[in-house]
Design a protein around this motif. Structure first.
Motif, PDB file in Angstrom:
ATOM      1  N   LEU A   1      -0.850  11.787  -8.115  1.00 15.40           N
ATOM      2  CA  LEU A   1      -1.295  11.056  -6.926  1.00 15.40           C
ATOM      3  C   LEU A   1      -0.108  10.428  -6.193  1.00 15.40           C
ATOM      4  O   LEU A   1       0.029  10.563  -4.972  1.00 15.40           O
ATOM      5  N   LEU A   2       0.754   9.751  -6.952  1.00 15.31           N
ATOM      6  CA  LEU A   2       1.905   9.092  -6.334  1.00 15.31           C
ATOM      7  C   LEU A   2       2.864  10.112  -5.741  1.00 15.31           C
ATOM      8  O   LEU A   2       3.403   9.910  -4.642  1.00 15.31           O
ATOM      9  N   ARG A   3       3.060  11.192  -6.442  1.00 20.15           N
ATOM     10  CA  ARG A   3       3.961  12.225  -5.921  1.00 20.15           C
ATOM     11  C   ARG A   3       3.440  12.768  -4.599  1.00 20.15           C
ATOM     12  O   ARG A   3       4.201  12.874  -3.621  1.00 20.15           O
ATOM     13  N   ARG A   4       2.167  13.098  -4.560  1.00 16.25           N
ATOM     14  CA  ARG A   4       1.590  13.661  -3.334  1.00 16.25           C
ATOM     15  C   ARG A   4       1.653  12.648  -2.190  1.00 16.25           C
ATOM     16  O   ARG A   4       2.042  12.983  -1.066  1.00 16.25           O
ATOM     17  N   TYR A   5       1.302  11.399  -2.485  1.00 16.68           N
ATOM     18  CA  TYR A   5       1.271  10.372  -1.446  1.00 16.68           C
ATOM     19  C   TYR A   5       2.666  10.101  -0.892  1.00 16.68           C
ATOM     20  O   TYR A   5       2.854  10.000   0.332  1.00 16.68           O
ATOM     21  N   LEU A   6       3.661   9.984  -1.761  1.00 16.55           N
ATOM     22  CA  LEU A   6       5.022   9.700  -1.298  1.00 16.55           C
ATOM     23  C   LEU A   6       5.605  10.882  -0.526  1.00 16.55           C
ATOM     24  O   LEU A   6       6.293  10.692   0.483  1.00 16.55           O
TER      25      LEU A   6
ATOM     26  N   GLY B   1       0.769  -4.608 -10.475  1.00 14.32           N
ATOM     27  CA  GLY B   1      -0.240  -4.484 -11.508  1.00 14.32           C
ATOM     28  C   GLY B   1      -1.262  -3.422 -11.144  1.00 14.32           C
ATOM     29  O   GLY B   1      -1.671  -3.307  -9.987  1.00 14.32           O
ATOM     30  N   LYS B   2      -1.648  -2.620 -12.111  1.00 12.02           N
ATOM     31  CA  LYS B   2      -2.673  -1.604 -11.893  1.00 12.02           C
ATOM     32  C   LYS B   2      -4.057  -2.253 -11.989  1.00 12.02           C
ATOM     33  O   LYS B   2      -4.262  -3.148 -12.804  1.00 12.02           O
ATOM     34  N   PRO B   3      -5.017  -1.804 -11.183  1.00 12.21           N
ATOM     35  CA  PRO B   3      -4.878  -0.786 -10.126  1.00 12.21           C
ATOM     36  C   PRO B   3      -4.221  -1.376  -8.885  1.00 12.21           C
ATOM     37  O   PRO B   3      -4.287  -2.579  -8.645  1.00 12.21           O
ATOM     38  N   PHE B   4      -3.590  -0.525  -8.101  1.00 16.12           N
ATOM     39  CA  PHE B   4      -2.933  -0.976  -6.885  1.00 16.12           C
ATOM     40  C   PHE B   4      -3.176   0.048  -5.783  1.00 16.12           C
ATOM     41  O   PHE B   4      -3.546   1.201  -6.044  1.00 16.12           O
ATOM     42  N   GLU B   5      -2.981  -0.378  -4.553  1.00 17.22           N
ATOM     43  CA  GLU B   5      -3.107   0.518  -3.418  1.00 17.22           C
ATOM     44  C   GLU B   5      -1.786   1.269  -3.218  1.00 17.22           C
ATOM     45  O   GLU B   5      -0.730   0.631  -3.144  1.00 17.22           O
ATOM     46  N   PRO B   6      -1.804   2.594  -3.143  1.00 20.03           N
ATOM     47  CA  PRO B   6      -0.566   3.336  -2.896  1.00 20.03           C
ATOM     48  C   PRO B   6       0.179   2.843  -1.661  1.00 20.03           C
ATOM     49  O   PRO B   6       1.409   2.839  -1.636  1.00 20.03           O
ATOM     50  N   ARG B   7      -0.552   2.392  -0.660  1.00 22.06           N
ATOM     51  CA  ARG B   7       0.092   1.902   0.567  1.00 22.06           C
ATOM     52  C   ARG B   7       0.933   0.653   0.273  1.00 22.06           C
ATOM     53  O   ARG B   7       2.000   0.473   0.856  1.00 22.06           O
ATOM     54  N   GLU B   8       0.447  -0.199  -0.643  1.00 27.35           N
ATOM     55  CA  GLU B   8       1.232  -1.382  -0.990  1.00 27.35           C
ATOM     56  C   GLU B   8       2.527  -0.968  -1.690  1.00 27.35           C
ATOM     57  O   GLU B   8       3.601  -1.523  -1.426  1.00 27.35           O
TER      58      GLU B   8
ATOM     59  N   LEU C   1       4.099   1.802  -1.256  1.00 28.43           N
ATOM     60  CA  LEU C   1       4.948   2.380  -0.221  1.00 28.43           C
ATOM     61  C   LEU C   1       5.673   1.290   0.573  1.00 28.43           C
ATOM     62  O   LEU C   1       6.876   1.371   0.817  1.00 28.43           O
ATOM     63  N   LEU C   2       4.944   0.249   0.963  1.00 29.52           N
ATOM     64  CA  LEU C   2       5.544  -0.835   1.733  1.00 29.52           C
ATOM     65  C   LEU C   2       6.604  -1.574   0.925  1.00 29.52           C
ATOM     66  O   LEU C   2       7.665  -1.935   1.449  1.00 29.52           O
ATOM     67  N   ARG C   3       6.340  -1.788  -0.354  1.00 28.39           N
ATOM     68  CA  ARG C   3       7.323  -2.472  -1.204  1.00 28.39           C
ATOM     69  C   ARG C   3       8.570  -1.612  -1.400  1.00 28.39           C
ATOM     70  O   ARG C   3       9.693  -2.116  -1.390  1.00 28.39           O
ATOM     71  N   LEU C   4       8.371  -0.320  -1.592  1.00 32.34           N
ATOM     72  CA  LEU C   4       9.504   0.590  -1.723  1.00 32.34           C
ATOM     73  C   LEU C   4      10.390   0.524  -0.483  1.00 32.34           C
ATOM     74  O   LEU C   4      11.618   0.406  -0.582  1.00 32.34           O
ATOM     75  N   LYS C   5       9.773   0.581   0.677  1.00 30.08           N
ATOM     76  CA  LYS C   5      10.537   0.564   1.923  1.00 30.08           C
ATOM     77  C   LYS C   5      11.280  -0.757   2.089  1.00 30.08           C
ATOM     78  O   LYS C   5      12.417  -0.781   2.577  1.00 30.08           O
ATOM     79  N   ALA C   6      10.644  -1.849   1.689  1.00 33.37           N
ATOM     80  CA  ALA C   6      11.301  -3.155   1.808  1.00 33.37           C
ATOM     81  C   ALA C   6      12.568  -3.192   0.969  1.00 33.37           C
ATOM     82  O   ALA C   6      13.611  -3.685   1.414  1.00 33.37           O
ATOM     83  N   HIS C   7      12.504  -2.660  -0.250  1.00 34.59           N
ATOM     84  CA  HIS C   7      13.689  -2.667  -1.124  1.00 34.59           C
ATOM     85  C   HIS C   7      14.747  -1.686  -0.626  1.00 34.59           C
ATOM     86  O   HIS C   7      15.947  -1.985  -0.692  1.00 34.59           O
TER      87      HIS C   7
END
Length: 238
Positions: free
Chosen positions: A26-31, A111-118, A120-126
């Motif tokens: 799921l994460l691979r496809r979404y990213l 923490g799981k479960p989490f929204e993939p969009r969150e 994504l936003l955290r990744l971009k911030a870092h």
């Protein structure tokens, strides 16, 4: 699905490490859909193999994996000098667990479960913290003994070259450098570092980590001082 692409950031290479095959896919496809390049690993061992031939721009790492867990791998990677953003994933979302992750060297914690969009936003911030900023007259180089920190580029350098900082350490030093000789409360720093959900102890952990980078003797701080009952202050100097 909204397009979350961001030039210069979303084409970064992300290493996703999780033993849950469904979540990993799921994460691979979404990213990938959002412009990232992704390498996936099912264990710490597979992650180490991947790191043997590539250097990702960030790591998304599950904590509770069989064998070597995410915390152990994080400590090992930091011990090897890997300074890219590490975001931990776990079913345990308590503040104490997040602080343990930060102490291990992680930059963020979901923490799981989490929204993939969150995520994504955290990744971009870092990742943005690692992207050179536009120079500003208000962002002057800060001298800390034999070290110099450039807030505009997030770069700490000494006589022997660049000093490796994690994304969290760089963000903290940048926040303090923008207001030298001014006391910042833990609440202000937590807001700057997007750690308000974790609490003030997370700030203390980041300060401890940063002191190991900039202080000749972290037990007797010369530059990054604690002001009891108020917060922290950066006092540049020689």
């Amino acid at each position: 699905m909204p397009d979350m692409r961001d030039d210069g950031i979303s084409d970064a290479h992300i290493l996703v490490v999780d033993d849950d095959v469904r979540l990993r896919r799921l994460l691979r496809r979404y990213l990938v859909e959002n412009g990232f390049r992704v390498t996936a690993a099912a264990s710490a061992a597979e992650a180490r193999q991947a790191l043997g031939f590539m250097l990702p721009d960030a790591v998304v790492l599950d904590v509770t994996m069989p064998g070597e867990d995410g915390l152990q791998l994080t400590r090992a990677l930091r011990g090897q000098g890997l300074d890219i953003p590490i975001l931990l994933l776990t079913a345990r979302g308590e503040a104490e667990d997040r602080i343990t992750g930060l102490e291990a060297g992680a930059d963020d914690y979901l923490g799981k479960p989490f929204e993939p969009r969150e995520l994504l936003l955290r990744l971009k911030a870092h990742l943005r913290r690692l992207t050179p900023a536009v120079p500003s007259e208000n962002l002057r180089v800060v001298r800390l003994g034999l070290l110099e920190f450039d807030p505009a580029r997030g770069l700490l350098a000494g006589e022997n070259g660049t000093v490796h900082l994690t994304g969290g350490e760089s963000a903290l030093l940048a926040a303090l450098s923008r207001r030298p000789n001014e006391v910042l409360s833990r609440e202000e720093i937590a807001e700057e570092l997007d750690m308000t959900e974790i609490g003030e102890r997370a700030v203390d952990v980041q300060v401890t980590r940063l002191r190991r980078r900039i202080e000749p003797d972290p037990r007797e701080p010369r530059y990054l001082h604690t002001i009891r009952g108020k917060g922290y202050v950066l006092k540049p100097g020689v």
